[in-house]
Design a protein around this motif. Structure first.
Motif, mmCIF file in Angstrom:
data_model
loop_
_atom_site.group_PDB
_atom_site.id
_atom_site.type_symbol
_atom_site.label_atom_id
_atom_site.label_comp_id
_atom_site.label_asym_id
_atom_site.label_seq_id
_atom_site.Cartn_x
_atom_site.Cartn_y
_atom_site.Cartn_z
ATOM 1 N N GLU A 118 0.649 -1.161 -0.350
ATOM 2 C CA GLU A 118 -0.051 -0.009 0.152
ATOM 3 C C GLU A 118 0.411 1.367 0.053
ATOM 4 N N HIS A 119 1.897 1.015 1.191
ATOM 5 C CA HIS A 119 3.073 2.433 0.942
ATOM 6 C C HIS A 119 3.890 2.415 0.814
ATOM 7 N N PHE A 120 4.453 1.423 0.599
ATOM 8 C CA PHE A 120 5.963 0.780 -0.539
ATOM 9 C C PHE A 120 5.944 -0.042 -1.211
ATOM 10 N N SER A 121 7.068 0.291 -1.944
ATOM 11 C CA SER A 121 7.678 -0.887 -3.301
ATOM 12 C C SER A 121 9.282 -0.786 -3.289
ATOM 13 N N PHE A 122 9.050 -1.526 -3.449
ATOM 14 C CA PHE A 122 11.029 -2.717 -3.313
ATOM 15 C C PHE A 122 11.186 -3.158 -5.073
ATOM 16 N N TYR A 123 11.784 -2.409 -5.269
ATOM 17 C CA TYR A 123 12.330 -3.166 -7.211
ATOM 18 C C TYR A 123 14.140 -3.836 -7.353
#
Length: 66
Positions: free
Chosen positions: A39-44
Protein backbone atom coordinates in the motif's frame (compact mmCIF):
# COMPACT_ATOMS: atom_id res chain seq x y z
CA UNK A 1 44.02 8.02 -17.47
CA UNK A 2 42.98 10.68 -19.98
CA UNK A 3 42.27 8.02 -22.60
CA UNK A 4 39.91 6.23 -20.19
CA UNK A 5 38.08 9.48 -19.41
CA UNK A 6 37.64 10.21 -23.11
CA UNK A 7 36.26 6.73 -23.74
CA UNK A 8 33.87 7.02 -20.76
CA UNK A 9 32.71 10.41 -22.03
CA UNK A 10 32.08 9.04 -25.52
CA UNK A 11 30.11 6.11 -24.08
CA UNK A 12 27.97 8.48 -22.01
CA UNK A 13 27.29 10.64 -25.10
CA UNK A 14 26.41 7.55 -27.16
CA UNK A 15 24.00 6.31 -24.49
CA UNK A 16 22.43 9.77 -24.33
CA UNK A 17 21.91 9.85 -28.09
CA UNK A 18 20.53 6.32 -28.19
CA UNK A 19 18.31 6.74 -25.12
CA UNK A 20 14.97 7.03 -27.02
CA UNK A 21 15.56 3.55 -28.46
CA UNK A 22 17.27 2.06 -25.40
CA UNK A 23 14.36 3.02 -23.14
CA UNK A 24 12.05 0.81 -25.23
CA UNK A 25 14.08 -2.32 -24.40
CA UNK A 26 12.54 -4.53 -21.71
CA UNK A 27 15.58 -4.18 -19.43
CA UNK A 28 14.42 -3.64 -15.88
CA UNK A 29 11.21 -5.59 -16.44
CA UNK A 30 12.60 -9.07 -17.09
CA UNK A 31 11.46 -12.31 -15.49
CA UNK A 32 13.53 -12.78 -12.35
CA UNK A 33 13.49 -9.11 -11.39
CA UNK A 34 12.02 -8.82 -7.90
CA UNK A 35 9.11 -6.39 -7.50
CA UNK A 36 7.19 -6.03 -4.22
CA UNK A 37 4.32 -3.55 -4.09
CA UNK A 38 2.37 -2.79 -0.94
CA UNK A 39 0.00 0.00 0.00
CA UNK A 40 2.63 2.58 0.99
CA UNK A 41 5.75 0.69 -0.01
CA UNK A 42 7.39 -0.36 -3.25
CA UNK A 43 10.59 -2.40 -3.60
CA UNK A 44 12.32 -3.18 -6.88
CA UNK A 45 15.48 -5.32 -7.24
CA UNK A 46 16.48 -6.02 -10.90
CA UNK A 47 18.40 -9.30 -10.40
CA UNK A 48 18.16 -10.59 -13.99
CA UNK A 49 18.85 -7.18 -15.48
CA UNK A 50 22.00 -6.81 -13.35
CA UNK A 51 23.24 -10.26 -14.37
CA UNK A 52 22.71 -9.54 -18.09
CA UNK A 53 24.39 -6.14 -17.76
CA UNK A 54 27.35 -7.69 -15.94
CA UNK A 55 27.79 -10.38 -18.61
CA UNK A 56 27.59 -7.82 -21.42
CA UNK A 57 30.09 -5.46 -19.78
CA UNK A 58 32.45 -8.32 -18.93
CA UNK A 59 32.37 -9.50 -22.55
CA UNK A 60 33.00 -5.94 -23.76
CA UNK A 61 35.98 -5.48 -21.43
CA UNK A 62 37.35 -8.90 -22.43
CA UNK A 63 37.10 -7.96 -26.11
CA UNK A 64 38.77 -4.60 -25.55
CA UNK A 65 41.68 -6.14 -23.61
CA UNK A 66 42.21 -8.85 -26.20
Amino acid sequence: MSRALIVIGLVVVAIGLLWPWLSKLPLGHLPGDIVIRREHFSFYFPVTTMILTSVALSALVWLCNR
